[in-house]
Design an enzyme around this catalytic site. Structure first.
Site: not given
Ligand code: F6P
Length: 365
Positions: A90, A121, A147, A145, A189
């Site tokens: 990320r 996104d 979304d 998601d 999310r």
């Molecule tokens: O966007 C995908 C997702 O799995 C969301 O549903 C969740 O809130 C988030 O990523 C979790 O992120 P991470 O893998 O950084 O814990």
């Protein structure tokens, strides 16, 4: 033995071959490898391109040594594999000092002439900004998601829904045996797509989603009504981002893990399932348990639907590159794959619509 299929391409085509970079950004999801495989297959064999894998998402363009050629041997046999062979992160280059310059510099240094960004996104928003800066980029929408604005489906979502549905099915038998309320917390999310689709498919007795802030008095009334009808167990599906109404927060409050935010400004969600289970037990006296599905929803092999959607997106994306149609992403509209402008999706979220929610609501309580 490693086969270098590129050698099969005529020498004249190799000399002028377009160099196309591919990266996967944001949270991983099942189906990413299907996209990469399709891009490499059609890009190399049909168009004679040289495909470069950019490793670790946008980070791969901010550090040295993370841009490497990707041939057919690298992408063979990966269709059923979850995760991404290109790794992910990320990373928001626009939030890092000198990030934008580094990305542009690395694209130039590696002579990447076109870029395919596969992501949610956040990744596509970065792609949209790079396009404005003159980079020839196309996008592919991924996320469990579902979304992303502008597409009916993202790949990864179907697999997540199937995993959550299977979990709900399994929880039914144990909930029924013990006369318990089972609260299942799913990801998603700030949208309730996974919750509503898995809850509907799994026959949940209540589904709480971010689009509809929840009043726990009303939730308990419905569960009580169900138990008064002779049912002595209930399944409640809770989306991690649901807002719970309280006297202090009449518009609803979100439960977060801690105060930390990622480079895109997202808080870490999680824990609302525990809160809901405790409140149900406290208010109704029904023994309650919580299951947080978490990253299980993102892991493992993609469903046939996600493999095929990912494959179609990958093929379409490399076609967009071939047509010189940059600044777009591959989107599903009905049963067709179409090109949607990156600027059209930027900054927007696709949420669960009222009609869909009202349909699910018929089965509450
Ligand atoms: O966007 C995908 C997702 O799995 C969301 O549903 C969740 O809130 C988030 O990523 C979790 O992120 P991470 O893998 O950084 O814990």
């Amino acid at each position: 033995m490693r086969v270098h299929y590129l050698l099969a391409v005529e020498p004249s085509r190799v000399e002028v071959a377009l160099k196309v970079g591919v990266l996967t950004g944001g949270g991983d999801c099942p189906g990413l490898n299907a996209v990469i495989r399709a891009i490499a297959r059609k890009g190399i064999i049909r168009y004679g391109y040289v495909i470069y894998g950019i490793y670790n998402g946008w980070k791969g363009l901010m550090q040295e040594g993370l841009v490497r050629p990707l041939d057919l041997a690298d992408t063979s046999g990966i269709l059923p594999r979850g995760g991404t062979i290109l790794k992910t992160s990320r990373t928001n280059p626009f939030k890092i000092d000198g990030g934008q310059e580094k990305v542009l510099e690395n694209l130039k240094k590696n002579n990447i002439q076109a870029l395919i960004a596969v992501g949610g996104d956040d990744t596509l928003n970065v792609a949209a900004k790079l396009y404005e800066l003159g980079i020839k980029v196309v996008g592919v929408p991924k996320t469990i998601d579902n979304d992303i604005f502008g597409t009916d489906r993202t790949f990864g979502f179907d697999t997540a829904v199937n995993i959550a549905t299977e979990a709900i099915d399994r929880l039914h038998t144990t909930a029924e045996s013990h006369n318990r309320v089972m609260v299942v917390e799913v990801m998603g999310r700030h949208t309730g797509w996974i919750a509503i689709e898995s809850g509907l498919a799994g026959g949940a007795d209540m589904i709480l989603i971010p689009e509809k802030p929840a009043n726990l008095d009303e939730v308990c009334t419905l569960i009580k009504r169900r138990h008064e009808r002779g049912k002595d167990f209930s399944i409640v599906v809770v989306a991690e981002g649901v807002k719970i109404k309280t006297p202090e927060h009449p518009e609803g409050m979100v439960v977060i893990k801690d105060g930390s935010v990622d480079e895109f400004g997202h808080v870490r969600l999680g824990g609302v399932g525990n809160f809901v289970a405790q409140e149900i037990e406290k208010r109704l006296g029904f023994e309650s348990r919580v299951v947080v599905l978490g990253h299980i929803q993102r892991g493992g092999s993609p469903t046939a639907f996600d493999r095929n959607l990912g494959t179609r997106y990958g093929l379409y994306a490399i076609d967009l590159v071939h047509q010189g149609k940059f600044g777009y992403f591959a989107a599903l509209r009905g049963s067709d794959i179409v090109a949607v402008s990156l600027s059209e999706m930027a900054g927007k979220t696709r949420t669960v619509d009222d009609d869909f929610y009202r349909m699910a609501e018929v089965f509450f309580g």
